[in-house]
Design a protein around this motif. Sequence first.
Motif, mmCIF file in Angstrom:
data_model
loop_
_atom_site.group_PDB
_atom_site.id
_atom_site.type_symbol
_atom_site.label_atom_id
_atom_site.label_comp_id
_atom_site.label_asym_id
_atom_site.label_seq_id
_atom_site.Cartn_x
_atom_site.Cartn_y
_atom_site.Cartn_z
ATOM 1 N N VAL A 43 -37.782 40.809 12.940
ATOM 2 C CA VAL A 43 -36.656 41.614 13.434
ATOM 3 C C VAL A 43 -35.494 40.698 13.802
ATOM 4 C CG1 VAL A 43 -35.876 43.114 15.284
ATOM 5 C CG2 VAL A 43 -38.116 43.483 14.245
ATOM 6 N N GLU A 44 -35.838 39.602 14.500
ATOM 7 C CA GLU A 44 -34.778 38.683 14.918
ATOM 8 C C GLU A 44 -34.084 38.072 13.702
ATOM 9 O OE1 GLU A 44 -36.727 37.375 19.208
ATOM 10 O OE2 GLU A 44 -36.905 36.056 17.475
ATOM 11 N N THR A 96 -31.874 40.595 12.277
ATOM 12 C CA THR A 96 -30.692 40.776 13.119
ATOM 13 C C THR A 96 -29.694 39.649 12.864
ATOM 14 O OG1 THR A 96 -32.125 41.762 14.764
ATOM 15 C CG2 THR A 96 -29.944 41.110 15.488
ATOM 16 N N ASP A 97 -30.230 38.409 12.820
ATOM 17 C CA ASP A 97 -29.359 37.271 12.532
ATOM 18 C C ASP A 97 -28.717 37.435 11.155
ATOM 19 O OD1 ASP A 97 -30.060 36.277 14.926
ATOM 20 O OD2 ASP A 97 -31.449 34.742 14.171
ATOM 21 N N MET A 136 -28.102 40.131 9.666
ATOM 22 C CA MET A 136 -27.104 41.193 9.739
ATOM 23 C C MET A 136 -25.783 40.634 10.278
ATOM 24 S SD MET A 136 -26.795 44.335 9.069
ATOM 25 C CE MET A 136 -25.759 45.728 9.439
ATOM 26 N N ILE A 158 -33.911 47.627 10.432
ATOM 27 C CA ILE A 158 -33.819 47.223 11.843
ATOM 28 C C ILE A 158 -33.991 48.441 12.747
ATOM 29 C CG2 ILE A 158 -32.211 46.377 13.593
ATOM 30 C CD1 ILE A 158 -31.102 44.500 11.388
ATOM 31 N N GLU A 159 -33.375 49.536 12.348
ATOM 32 C CA GLU A 159 -33.493 50.755 13.136
ATOM 33 C C GLU A 159 -34.958 51.175 13.248
ATOM 34 O OE1 GLU A 159 -31.525 54.560 11.883
ATOM 35 O OE2 GLU A 159 -29.858 53.547 12.875
#
Lengths: 893, 380
Positions: free
Chosen positions: A217-218, A221-222, A224, A697-698
């Motif tokens: 996930v991290e 996120t990065d 993204m 991610i959602e």
Amino acid sequence: MRITRVVLENYRGVDECRIDLAAEGVTIIEGENEVGKSSLAEALHLVFAYADSSKSSAVKDVQPVHRDAAPRVEVELTTGPYRLVYAKRWLRRPETTLTVLEPTRQQLTGREAHDRVNQILDETLDRDLWDALRLEQGGDLVQRSYVMPSLSRALEAAVGAERTGHDEDELWHRIVAERDRYWMANGRPSTERARLAERVATAAAVVAEVETAIRDVEARTDEMARLEGAAVELRTAQVDLLRREAELAGQLEAVAELRRTLAHVQAEARGTVSEHERWTELHASRAAVVAAVEQRRTNLARSEAALAESEPARAEADRQLQYLVELRAAAADALRAAEQVADQAAADTTYRRRQIEIEQFKERLERVLAAQAAVEAAEEVLAGDRVSAETVAAIEAAQIELARAEAVASAGAATVTAVAHTDTTIEVDGETVSLSAQGEHEAPVSATTQVVVPGVITLTVRAGAEAQALAERLERARHELIRLCARHGVADLAEARRTSAAQAEAERVHREAQARLSENLRDLTAEGLARKIGAHTGRLADFEAERAAEPTLPTDLDAAQEAEAGAQRHLADQRALLAHVEREVEEAFARTKEVSITGATLVERVNIDREAFAEAERELATGRGEHPDAEIAESLTRTGAARQEADRRLASATSALAEADPDTLQAIATNAREARERGEAAIRENHDQRQRLVSVIEHSGEQGLAHRLDQAVVEADRLRHEADRLEARAAAAKLLHDTFEQRRADARRKFVAPFRNRIEQLGKLVFGPTLQVELDENLCVATRTLNDVTVAYDQLSAGAREQFGLISRLACASLVSADGGGAPVVLDDALGWTDPRRLAQMAAAISVASRQCQVIVLTCTPGRFAGVGAATVVRLQPGGPAADEPRGPSLTA
Amino acid sequence: MVRFLHTADWQLGMTRRYLGADAQPRYSAARVEAVRTIGSLATAARCAFVVVCGDVFETNQVERQVVVRALDAMAATPEITFYLLPGNHDPLDAASVFRSPTFTSHQPPNVVVLDTPGPVPVAPGVELVAAPWASKRPLADLVATAVADLPADGTVRIVAGHGAVDHLSPETSNPAIIQVRDAEAALADGRVHYVALGDRHSTTSIGGTGRIWYAGAPEATDFRETDPGNVLVVDVHARGATVEPHRVGTWQFVKHDAQLTGEADLDVLDAFLDGLANKDRTIVRLGLVGQLSLAEKARLDHLLAHHKDLLGSLEGWERRIDLVVLPSERDYGDLELSGFAQDALADLRARAEADTADTADAVVARDALALLFRLRGAAS
């Protein structure tokens, strides 16, 4: 305890029996099975175990059969500080009496006596030892435990150490049980530990899994954030790219204008060039035509000169050829005449040769006919019956036999001789014989001969037996001769001889005639020979008819052959001459032909050159009609100047385009367009990626990963903690166990050493000096080692096991008795498995051991223990002991 | 003048792994309850709004249940608007909990996420200047960036920021660290009037202005915190600010070290644990060192088991190396071993009491001794 005396009364088959036993050493009690030898051991058991009131079957069984007598047992013994006499009677008038003699005299009866004895025994005797030291017949191949208080005390005394108590044993069992909770027999962790370790690993895996999910996930996120930054940059860059692309489009349009200008100038230049080139060509072609007229004039003059030069050589060649052709015709005529002469000569030769051949054929035919006649004559002779030389010999033999038979018959036979007195006719054996007067007819009488005088008398003469036999031989010989002659078609021996000679001569003549026939006929027949003669003769006639009279026919073959050879030589000469002339004709013809061709060629050359010259002059005239030379020169100058001007303008336009560098500009423009397109694609891709990431991610945000991780970590920590504690307990249990086990083993080794030493000491007497034994937990022999070969107890022979049973008891008894305690070793018909040699060695062991303890041997086989050195022997007989027979020094109390 | 409530570092969804199955849910519930308390306190104190300066949630991957419970707790006081600032634990990145469907679909009207850097009007003449975290690793001092272009125009501005300040964390390499001097300059210029910070869980005033504060966590979260469990009721006016801490936390974290060498030390430890207030909401971590006999160790075990039952959590006494348990001569005498058992005991004692008594081998030997005592006790 030591038993010094036993008295049995009314005990099984024994009425009364007193046995005194040696307190130290060996007492051997010998007796048949029936005399109550084993009763002694049984009685010792009964007197201590059963009250006098007992009605137990064990008691009833010892009552004498068919007798209502009360069994009684009395023993005198010492045990600890006590010496006492104890007696019991059962079943009838039961009674128990005890007399304690030492240390303090005491007299008790009944129950008190029974209890007091048990009290004394409990105080002084290890009952287990008492049981253990009895070895019964055939029994105890399975060892029994020697872990018993009295031996333990003795061993402790021997090693000067405390023996482990019951508490320690109990503790040890708990330690083992605790170790077994955590460890399997093979040293691996217990199932519980393995399972827990597995759960720890699983929990750690779950933690790692969730951590990975969170890291994912991290990372997304990065990613993204990066994509969002990239999107801004891409959009900014795209604006620049679009502007640049527009600028380059303007530059490309300017280049296109330059291109169009250049194309126009190029078209103009092409026109001027074309015009100039046309006048240049015209100028050149006029010069060429003028040159061609001069050239062709020169050529014509040269070929006409050459033709004139060739004429005389051609005339000479024609003349030479004519001469040779005539010469060849003459040679051909001469050859034909020579050929005719030669043909005639050859025919003449043939004619003369055939004449000779006909003569020869005729002679052969005559010889053939003669031979054929001889053959036929001989064949005629040979056609009759064949009489060979053997046949002649056979007939000669028959003739001789007949002569012999006749000679013998005439010598030995009777004869009858009739003498006529008158002419008369008689019949002798049916054959009429006419006799003239005084005529005499003698006939041999071979068998029976009848002589009849017709009408007068019939005289029958009978020969004797010998005469008959001779007559029969004669008849057989005659018959044989007749048979042979008839068979070969001869009348007699003489004819046979003649016939045989004639036939031999005919055969010889036949062979010779045949030989002559084949020699003269060869491959012909007589008829063929005749036909050849006819044919040859016909040909000769024809030749003679046709031949011309001249030249004259040669006289014979030789002359003919000579004439023919001459004709042939002349013919060959004529042929050679003709051939030579023909070669010369050919050569002359070839020369003429060559000269002729050369001439024709030269004529033709002159014609061609003349025509070419005329043609060139016409062409020049025509050209000058169209464009006079002056016009051509002027136009050439004018168009040349125009062309130079056009070239200058073209160079200028080309240079302008090159300076604009359209290729580079195009490449830059293309690159700018591609960069702009790539930028658009990157923006689209970036957008798509962000869309995808947003949904992923959602989705993960809704999973509560942090909480899951917390739970997983808590569980993993808890399990790890639990596992740590379990492992610590396992390690502690193992260390405790191992430490205790080590010490326990050490102590045991030390503790059992005296017992093992004593067993080895006694055992070496039996098994030899290399004997070593190892004892197990129960102090039983576990292994025996002899000469470094170790064998487990169970693998030993029955005899060896029995011997160890006895040795162990002796060792135990001697150790225990050494400090004043112990019990007697009682052997009831033991060592049944032991062979005589070992028996002697066992006897020595018993002897040695008995120096420190009491040994009572009960046996029905007196010789079995004869080897025991110092022993008191008691022999039992029905009703009681017969006698004491001490062997060696008596130890009887 | 404006009055508002300054709080931060709720860390909702945080778990403490050493809490047991009983304490953990109570601890979590207490932290949600603190949110209600904050709402009630704001109402009672007539606060215009509540600003939460970062780390509302422990992480963006927080459980759904935590989010809806927090929103529900804030919705309990609809008259108070909660301004939530994304912090380093819950940054406003792609995975932000504030953008999750769970959050947005349950977000009550009185909950506002400060998701854009810069001023947000919250009352007439009053602006919140938000410095939200957009990622876990910002590359600039977000507070400085947020206030950079603000004019001193009379508007009352309250900065909502999050992160370490250079006064307390002189981490020169961290570009995101908040420069106190810059903040103080903005205060001095009148561009801003109060700097509300989050990140530090202990209530702390920063610098000399009295207008830069860390509110601290409303419920304690760790043993290291010095003054957690507070929120700040702040009055801001043109000339300054008045800050009044209010205690809302109900749990405490206590770390206690003790040297144990005999019965007297055990008495002291027992008295200390006995004296703790709110035992069921107290999380105690003990650091025990020293050496005890078997009997003393038995008493310690008994004592700790008793307090463990009472306390929210008691941990840290199972570490076997720091606290050595060795039987006394009397203990050994009581074993009454003889023969080989006595020899084995001597072997174990030698290993347990060796100079290298702190090694794993000695620890195992001590365990083995303890086991021996237990088995002997059972055997006799």
